[in-house]
Design a protein around this motif. Structure first.
Motif, mmCIF file in Angstrom:
data_model
loop_
_atom_site.group_PDB
_atom_site.id
_atom_site.type_symbol
_atom_site.label_atom_id
_atom_site.label_comp_id
_atom_site.label_asym_id
_atom_site.label_seq_id
_atom_site.Cartn_x
_atom_site.Cartn_y
_atom_site.Cartn_z
ATOM 1 N N VAL A 11 12.263 15.611 0.587
ATOM 2 C CA VAL A 11 13.261 15.588 1.668
ATOM 3 C C VAL A 11 13.406 14.199 2.285
ATOM 4 C CG1 VAL A 11 12.999 18.040 2.222
ATOM 5 C CG2 VAL A 11 11.626 16.350 3.439
ATOM 6 N N ALA A 12 12.421 13.333 2.081
ATOM 7 C CA ALA A 12 12.468 11.984 2.649
ATOM 8 C C ALA A 12 12.905 10.931 1.640
ATOM 9 C CB ALA A 12 11.102 11.617 3.223
ATOM 10 N N ARG A 13 13.141 11.333 0.410
ATOM 11 C CA ARG A 13 13.516 10.366 -0.626
ATOM 12 C C ARG A 13 14.938 9.857 -0.409
ATOM 13 N NH1 ARG A 13 10.726 13.556 -5.685
ATOM 14 N NH2 ARG A 13 8.614 13.350 -4.878
ATOM 15 N N ASN A 14 15.202 8.700 -0.990
ATOM 16 C CA ASN A 14 16.510 8.043 -0.907
ATOM 17 C C ASN A 14 16.886 7.683 0.523
ATOM 18 O OD1 ASN A 14 17.108 8.145 -3.754
ATOM 19 N ND2 ASN A 14 17.377 10.345 -3.469
ATOM 20 N N GLN A 15 15.876 7.461 1.346
ATOM 21 C CA GLN A 15 16.107 7.054 2.737
ATOM 22 C C GLN A 15 15.383 5.752 3.063
ATOM 23 O OE1 GLN A 15 15.537 10.318 5.545
ATOM 24 N NE2 GLN A 15 15.949 11.785 3.916
ATOM 25 N N GLY A 16 14.856 5.092 2.037
ATOM 26 C CA GLY A 16 14.179 3.820 2.243
ATOM 27 C C GLY A 16 12.696 3.931 2.539
ATOM 28 N N VAL A 17 12.156 5.151 2.534
ATOM 29 C CA VAL A 17 10.747 5.349 2.860
ATOM 30 C C VAL A 17 9.845 4.704 1.809
ATOM 31 C CG1 VAL A 17 8.935 7.073 3.241
ATOM 32 C CG2 VAL A 17 11.239 7.454 4.145
ATOM 33 N N GLY A 18 10.110 4.973 0.542
ATOM 34 C CA GLY A 18 9.293 4.405 -0.527
ATOM 35 C C GLY A 18 9.323 2.891 -0.526
ATOM 36 N N LYS A 19 10.498 2.336 -0.336
ATOM 37 C CA LYS A 19 10.625 0.879 -0.301
ATOM 38 C C LYS A 19 9.858 0.308 0.890
ATOM 39 C CE LYS A 19 13.960 -2.817 -0.771
ATOM 40 N NZ LYS A 19 15.366 -3.171 -0.972
ATOM 41 N N ALA A 20 9.916 0.984 2.036
ATOM 42 C CA ALA A 20 9.178 0.533 3.220
ATOM 43 C C ALA A 20 7.672 0.597 2.973
ATOM 44 C CB ALA A 20 9.561 1.371 4.435
ATOM 45 N N LEU A 21 7.202 1.660 2.324
ATOM 46 C CA LEU A 21 5.777 1.771 2.010
ATOM 47 C C LEU A 21 5.334 0.660 1.071
ATOM 48 C CD1 LEU A 21 5.455 5.636 1.591
ATOM 49 C CD2 LEU A 21 4.401 4.238 3.370
ATOM 50 N N MET A 22 6.128 0.384 0.055
ATOM 51 C CA MET A 22 5.776 -0.676 -0.887
ATOM 52 C C MET A 22 5.833 -2.050 -0.213
ATOM 53 S SD MET A 22 4.706 0.515 -3.699
ATOM 54 C CE MET A 22 4.827 -0.837 -4.877
ATOM 55 N N ALA A 23 6.797 -2.242 0.691
ATOM 56 C CA ALA A 23 6.879 -3.508 1.420
ATOM 57 C C ALA A 23 5.646 -3.700 2.293
ATOM 58 C CB ALA A 23 8.155 -3.552 2.265
ATOM 59 N N THR A 24 5.176 -2.628 2.911
ATOM 60 C CA THR A 24 3.964 -2.709 3.726
ATOM 61 C C THR A 24 2.753 -3.015 2.851
ATOM 62 O OG1 THR A 24 4.879 -1.206 5.372
ATOM 63 C CG2 THR A 24 2.481 -1.448 5.340
ATOM 64 N N ALA A 25 2.665 -2.345 1.701
ATOM 65 C CA ALA A 25 1.562 -2.624 0.771
ATOM 66 C C ALA A 25 1.607 -4.085 0.323
ATOM 67 C CB ALA A 25 1.628 -1.689 -0.428
ATOM 68 N N ALA A 26 2.792 -4.596 0.045
ATOM 69 C CA ALA A 26 2.931 -5.992 -0.377
ATOM 70 C C ALA A 26 2.519 -6.941 0.743
ATOM 71 C CB ALA A 26 4.369 -6.271 -0.810
ATOM 72 N N SER A 27 2.850 -6.588 1.975
ATOM 73 C CA SER A 27 2.452 -7.403 3.117
ATOM 74 C C SER A 27 0.922 -7.458 3.244
ATOM 75 C CB SER A 27 3.070 -6.846 4.398
ATOM 76 O OG SER A 27 2.641 -7.569 5.523
ATOM 77 N N ILE A 28 0.282 -6.316 3.082
ATOM 78 C CA ILE A 28 -1.181 -6.258 3.122
ATOM 79 C C ILE A 28 -1.770 -7.091 1.992
ATOM 80 C CG2 ILE A 28 -3.171 -4.718 2.828
ATOM 81 C CD1 ILE A 28 -1.405 -2.546 4.235
ATOM 82 N N ALA A 29 -1.169 -6.992 0.807
ATOM 83 C CA ALA A 29 -1.643 -7.773 -0.340
ATOM 84 C C ALA A 29 -1.533 -9.269 -0.063
ATOM 85 C CB ALA A 29 -0.852 -7.397 -1.591
ATOM 86 N N ARG A 30 -0.404 -9.700 0.501
ATOM 87 C CA ARG A 30 -0.236 -11.122 0.809
ATOM 88 C C ARG A 30 -1.260 -11.578 1.841
ATOM 89 N NH1 ARG A 30 5.139 -9.555 0.307
ATOM 90 N NH2 ARG A 30 5.339 -9.231 2.553
ATOM 91 N N GLU A 31 -1.488 -10.772 2.874
ATOM 92 C CA GLU A 31 -2.477 -11.117 3.902
ATOM 93 C C GLU A 31 -3.874 -11.259 3.305
ATOM 94 O OE1 GLU A 31 -2.278 -8.311 7.132
ATOM 95 O OE2 GLU A 31 -0.150 -8.705 7.450
ATOM 96 N N ALA A 32 -4.160 -10.510 2.248
ATOM 97 C CA ALA A 32 -5.469 -10.571 1.585
ATOM 98 C C ALA A 32 -5.496 -11.616 0.473
ATOM 99 C CB ALA A 32 -5.817 -9.191 1.024
#
Length: 73
Positions: A11-32
């Motif tokens: 029900v939450a797909r195609n609303q940018g949720v997955g992309k936001a989660l991956m962007a957050t993961a990428a941000s954490i990866a860059r910080e590390a």
């Protein structure tokens, strides 16, 4: 960085949720100071694989996962 699990409810797909989660993961990866993120996708998960490829992810074909029941050792 290894992404352990990412799941977006239907029900939450195609609303940018997955992309936001991956962007957050990428941000954490860059910080590390990680240079890349790695995760697995079941071959039958065409929707998931397509989503990741649209983000720019590439399939890794020279590795495979193994499993072993803990009671076997």
């Amino acid at each position: 960085m290894h992404v352990g699990d990412l799941y977006v409810d239907r029900v939450a797909r195609n609303q940018g949720v997955g992309k936001a989660l991956m962007a957050t993961a990428a941000s954490i990866a860059r910080e590390a100071s990680a240079e890349e993120m790695i995760w697995s996708v079941y071959q039958s998960n065409i929707i998931g694989a397509t989503f990741y490829e649209r983000l720019g992810a590439q399939r890794i074909t020279d590795v495979f996962f193994m499993k072993l029941s803990a009671d076997k050792i």
